[in-house]
Every structure is written in C-alpha cells, then in structure tokens.
Design a protein around this motif. Structure first.
Motif, mmCIF file in Angstrom:
data_model
loop_
_atom_site.group_PDB
_atom_site.id
_atom_site.type_symbol
_atom_site.label_atom_id
_atom_site.label_comp_id
_atom_site.label_asym_id
_atom_site.label_seq_id
_atom_site.Cartn_x
_atom_site.Cartn_y
_atom_site.Cartn_z
ATOM 1 N N THR A 31 1.049 -1.513 -0.343
ATOM 2 C CA THR A 31 -0.131 0.036 -0.122
ATOM 3 C C THR A 31 0.506 1.001 0.093
ATOM 4 N N ALA A 32 1.622 1.430 0.300
ATOM 5 C CA ALA A 32 2.726 2.015 0.242
ATOM 6 C C ALA A 32 4.221 1.897 0.514
ATOM 7 N N GLY A 33 4.367 1.412 -0.569
ATOM 8 C CA GLY A 33 6.022 0.848 -0.395
ATOM 9 C C GLY A 33 6.876 0.365 0.830
ATOM 10 N N SER A 34 7.351 0.450 1.179
ATOM 11 C CA SER A 34 8.645 0.283 2.014
ATOM 12 C C SER A 34 8.362 1.008 3.766
ATOM 13 N N PHE A 35 7.317 1.719 3.185
ATOM 14 C CA PHE A 35 6.608 2.446 4.477
ATOM 15 C C PHE A 35 5.050 1.849 5.150
ATOM 16 N N THR A 36 4.936 -0.210 4.277
ATOM 17 C CA THR A 36 3.949 -0.610 4.481
ATOM 18 C C THR A 36 4.404 -1.481 5.343
ATOM 19 N N THR A 37 3.494 -2.335 5.841
ATOM 20 C CA THR A 37 3.767 -3.033 7.560
ATOM 21 C C THR A 37 2.651 -4.172 6.942
ATOM 22 N N PRO A 38 2.865 -5.082 7.792
ATOM 23 C CA PRO A 38 2.017 -6.396 7.517
ATOM 24 C C PRO A 38 1.410 -6.595 8.776
ATOM 25 N N GLU A 39 1.341 -6.087 10.246
ATOM 26 C CA GLU A 39 0.077 -6.341 10.435
ATOM 27 C C GLU A 39 -1.168 -5.685 10.578
ATOM 28 N N SER A 40 -2.092 -6.275 10.658
ATOM 29 C CA SER A 40 -3.144 -6.096 10.206
ATOM 30 C C SER A 40 -4.289 -6.675 12.062
ATOM 31 N N GLY A 41 -4.151 -6.387 12.921
ATOM 32 C CA GLY A 41 -4.335 -6.911 14.266
ATOM 33 C C GLY A 41 -4.735 -5.194 15.178
ATOM 34 N N PRO A 42 -5.180 -5.569 16.617
ATOM 35 C CA PRO A 42 -5.466 -4.255 16.887
ATOM 36 C C PRO A 42 -4.638 -3.330 16.799
ATOM 37 N N HIS A 43 -3.224 -3.857 16.895
ATOM 38 C CA HIS A 43 -1.952 -2.248 16.550
ATOM 39 C C HIS A 43 -1.801 -2.292 14.816
ATOM 40 N N ALA A 44 -2.570 -2.728 14.477
ATOM 41 C CA ALA A 44 -1.941 -2.358 13.237
ATOM 42 C C ALA A 44 -2.024 -1.131 12.226
ATOM 43 N N PHE A 45 -2.221 -0.563 13.512
ATOM 44 C CA PHE A 45 -2.382 1.536 13.042
ATOM 45 C C PHE A 45 -1.210 2.102 14.058
ATOM 46 N N SER A 46 -0.061 1.103 14.326
ATOM 47 C CA SER A 46 0.773 2.093 15.517
ATOM 48 C C SER A 46 1.728 0.928 15.405
ATOM 49 N N VAL A 47 2.518 1.061 14.306
ATOM 50 C CA VAL A 47 3.210 -0.102 13.735
ATOM 51 C C VAL A 47 4.740 1.330 13.427
ATOM 52 N N PRO A 48 6.558 1.200 13.726
ATOM 53 C CA PRO A 48 6.606 2.673 12.557
ATOM 54 C C PRO A 48 6.979 2.418 11.778
ATOM 55 N N VAL A 49 7.431 2.409 10.033
ATOM 56 C CA VAL A 49 7.709 2.197 9.102
ATOM 57 C C VAL A 49 8.692 2.005 9.402
ATOM 58 N N ALA A 50 9.661 1.029 8.713
ATOM 59 C CA ALA A 50 11.172 -0.031 9.265
ATOM 60 C C ALA A 50 12.548 0.947 8.461
ATOM 61 N N MET A 51 11.804 1.693 7.508
ATOM 62 C CA MET A 51 12.917 2.894 7.185
ATOM 63 C C MET A 51 13.376 3.368 8.668
ATOM 64 N N LEU A 52 13.648 3.949 9.299
ATOM 65 C CA LEU A 52 14.153 4.690 10.554
ATOM 66 C C LEU A 52 15.096 4.831 11.167
ATOM 67 N N ASP A 53 16.378 5.037 10.760
ATOM 68 C CA ASP A 53 17.023 5.062 11.394
ATOM 69 C C ASP A 53 17.413 5.057 13.258
ATOM 70 N N ARG A 54 18.329 4.733 13.884
ATOM 71 C CA ARG A 54 18.204 4.937 15.414
ATOM 72 C C ARG A 54 17.687 6.216 15.769
#
Length: 470
Positions: A31-54
């Motif tokens: 849906t959003a390229g590398s800003f996509t998460t596979p989460e689909s449960g109650p926390h589906a809207f709470s996951v940080p994008v994978a590409m953040l640095d520390r």
C-alpha cells in the motif's frame, strides 16, 4: 505496545519486505511501498515504518509516549502542565485510540472521545479562516477545570432514520445525526451559528500524504475537469511561515502540514498553547476562563511569573509530528481473492477512482528521507469535492464551501473493526459501514452512488469487499 515492541515491529516489517512471500511480491499488497506494515490486528495503525534510523526510532518512541501522555492543571505533578482552562480531552490518544478513528456517539450520548463540534458565524477571519463564535469560540468545549472553569456546554446526539432502497429492492436504513445543545453556560448559540460535527480520523500514512508534491495534486484537479469531476484545492493559512499555502489535512483540508495540525489539535482539543497559538483559548465573555493563570507563565517550582513559555514546547511538537509522519500503513489483504478483484473493477467502472485516486507518488525531498519517491496507494486526491446537500454542513472553511469535503484516504479502512471495534465513517460517523458511506455520496459523486445502488447484491458485496481490502 511499548517502545521496544514498536521498534521490533519495525524490524519485523523490514524482514517482511525483504521476504519472498506471495503477497509481498505482488505490488498490490504494498500500500505504501517501504512504509507498509504486515500488521493487521489491533495495533495495525501503531507500527513505525521500517526505514527509520536509530535517532528517528528513538524520537518516534518519545513521540508515541507524549501522544499518550495525560495533561493536567498546574501545579498538579501527575502529568504535563497546560490542560484547559476549557478542553475536550486530556490527551491525544483519547481522540485517536490506537491511532485509529473515533466512534460516533450513540443515541442521547454526548460528543466525546474524538467527536467534537465546530462552531462559527458568517464571514471570514483575516486569513480566510472561519469566524469563531463570539462567545463560544470555534469549537464547543465540553469540559473545564473542575471547580474553577465551567464547561461551555454539551452536544447531545440523536439520529433520525432515512430509508434508501437499492434497485433490487433491498432497503437500508441510514441514520441522520441531529444535535441538541445542553447546559450552555453563556446563553444560546444564536440562529446564525454554523455547526459542524467532526470525528477524529485514523492517523496512518499522514507523512506520505504530506509528501505528495503540490503540483501533482493540482494536476489531478486539472485532469478531473475533463471528466466531469470538479475537485479543487483548498488554500489555507500557514501560521509558522505567515503565508497562504495548499491545505492537506482535516475534513476540509483546512491545515497545511502535520506540524500545524498537531499544534491546532493541542490548542483546540486539550487547551495547550504553543508558538503557533500562544494565547489561551478563552473568548472574551468567559471571565472565569480568562482569570485562570496559564501554565505557559508558570515556572517549574509552581510560581506564575508572567515569563512566557509555550505549554507545548517545540521538542514535544517535533516528537509527535515525527511520530505521525512515521506510522506505517497496513498492507492490503485478500488481493488474490476473485471477489476482491471483481470489486476493484466495479470500483473503477463506477468512477469512484476519479476522486479516490488509487496511486500517487511522493516528492524527491521529504521530511523523512526514506519517504522520497515512493509510489503509494492511499485512494485520495487531497482535493475538495461537492458531496451534495445530504452531507453539507453549511460551514465554509477557507476556500471550502459548506457542501465541500476533502476526499478521505481509504487505506486501512477495512481494519477499523480490528483497531477500534466499529466501522463508523464520514466526517461525523453517520455511516456504519462502507455501503452506507457510499449511499451518502451526492453532488459530484451522485452518479457513482447511483451506479452502486443499481448493482446486483453480489456486485455490491464485491465492491465493498474490495474497499475493505485496501
């Protein structure tokens, strides 16, 4: 989800994107390229994008903590100083539970927990903004500091039934919200008052929508003119840069960027001042509100000296803005389901995709560098459209008139039940599911609504299933 769990979820998303699963290899799932998460449960809207640095991941975790933090009245040590004097909620997360959409009030219930009521009177402010009510301001505050400042009043919701029939005879009962005002502390609102209930939307993908180039949005408006759809941009006031710019956020695209949107929510919903909005939200008639010392003028030892400091300090505003920019978008589900594929075709044939544009691309320069040059699928054009008299609030906002609303993005819509336990849609939550939302479309969208209404039941179900897969 704690901070470590959120970072772990981001790392899992990185591994997921690099895996060879069938859904990942199908571009329709991203849906959003590398800003996509596979989460689909109650926390589906709470996951940080994978590409953040520390550093960004740490700022995301801090922003999440502050998003959920309670605000209190100085000098109470149990939270952040700056609540009120009048307000709607005491923390961001009470309007956006799990970063999702608020539910509409039930029968005889008051507006709360993410439902608010905008107020204004005819005319415009100096920058084209709505003119606030002279006594109640631009938003009814249903809470005040106990024992010191009264709440402005209560907005009580009722619903009137409206019957709509599909072409095959199936009947749907829509609900039309009606608002009663009770316990108004400063007299009646007055006959000329314009009223607009607004429900808190889901928060995912906002940083990507902020990153779509202005020229791309304007190009969509120009293209739509050729097809009988008349989307238009809203131009709004940028407080920080003192100029008129393109609006993107809010139900009528009344805010230009996430930083100002966040500051406005702190001010309007919590009553917390910032450099954007330095004065307390106290109309002149509300003397008890005006008499309460502001936390912005109170020092750390409890003394109120008059030396100004914003209640929302710049670092807090930056942390929460980054948090909102970096919330990942859930992947599409059921993309290989034949019914979903058929529904996607019907969605296009009904011309729904003219406004709910399936594909946009982010700019080459973005606030989070990893968001640059991404192809995304939000199903919005970020433009205003005339949605007909049935959805009209009669309340202009900058260049949006009383019948116009910004096209809301559809990504994540099918997960509202998982995340928030309801399916309430549209600006005031009147629609309880996707089918009801479509049936409320009028104005420019009337022909699409009528095509949907004429479909046989199996096709209607396919179209709805497609929307819920986004």
């Amino acid at each position: 989800m704690g901070s470590r769990s959120l970072i772990a979820a981001g790392l899992f998303a990185t591994a997921w994107l690099a895996s060879g699963s069938t859904d990942v290899l199908n571009p329709a799932a991203l849906t959003a390229g590398s800003f996509t998460t596979p989460e689909s449960g109650p926390h589906a809207f709470s996951v940080p994008v994978a590409m953040l640095d520390r550093e960004q991941a740490e700022q995301f975790a801090k922003g999440r903590e502050q998003f959920n933090e309670a605000w209190v009245v100085a000098p109470d040590p149990s939270g952040v100083w700056g609540l009120g004097p009048t307000f709607n909620e005491d923390r961001c997360a009470h309007c956006h539970e799990n970063n999702g959409r608020a539910a509409a009030p039930g029968e005889r219930q008051e507006a709360a927990r993410g439902m608010l009521v905008r107020l204004s009177v005819p005319g415009q402010g100096p920058h084209g903004e709505p003119r606030p009510h002279p006594v109640y301001g631009d938003q009814l505050q249903n809470r005040g500091i106990p024992g010191r400042v009264p709440a402005e009043g209560q907005a009580i919701f009722n619903h009137v039934a409206r019957e709509v029939a599909f072409a095959d005879g199936e009947v749907v009962i829509l609900r039309v919200p009606k608002i009663e005002f009770a316990a108004l502390q400063f007299g009646e609102l007055g006959a000329g008052t314009m009223i607009s209930p607004r429900i808190a939307p889901a928060m995912v993908g906002l940083g990507l929508l902020e990153s779509v180039p202005e020229q791309a949005i304007l190009a969509l408006a120009a293209e739509q003119e050729k097809s009988g759809v008349s989307g238009k941009p809203n131009y709004v006031w940028d407080q920080e840069n003192s100029k008129t710019v393109l609006g993107r956020f809010g139900w009528k695209a009344g805010q230009p960027n996430l930083r100002q949107q966040t500051a406005a929510a702190f001010f309007g919903d919590i009553g917390a001042t910032s450099h954007f909005f330095p004065e307390e939200n106290c109309p002149g008639a509300q003397l008890q509100c005006l008499d309460v010392p502001s936390a912005s003028k109170c020092g750390g030892q409890g003394g109120c000296t008059g030396n100004y400091r914003p209640e929302v300090v710049p670092s807090r505003l930056s942390n929460i803005t980054l948090y909102l920019r970096a919330l990942a978008v859930p992947a599409r589900r059921n993309i290989d389901d034949p019914q979903v594929r058929h529904g996607e075709q019907l969605f296009s044939e009904a011309n729904c995709s003219a406004c709910h544009v399936p594909e946009l691309k982010t700019d080459a320069k973005t606030a989070i560098p990893a968001a640059a040059n991404l192809t995304i699928h939000p199903y919005t054009d970020l433009l205003l459209h005339d949605m007909g008299e049935g959805l009209a609030d009669g309340r202009p906002e900058f260049q949006a008139d009383g019948r116009e609303w910004r096209t809301p993005p559809l990504w994540g819509i099918g997960l509202l039940g998982e995340v928030n336990g309801h399916g309430d849609l549209l600006h005031d939550g009147r629609a309880r599911n996707v089918a009801e939302a479509i049936l409320w479309h009028g104005g420019e969208a009337e022909s699409s609504r009528e095509r949907f209404r004429a479909l046989p039941k199996s096709d209607r179900e396919a179209l709805v299933k497609f929307v819920n897969s986004i």
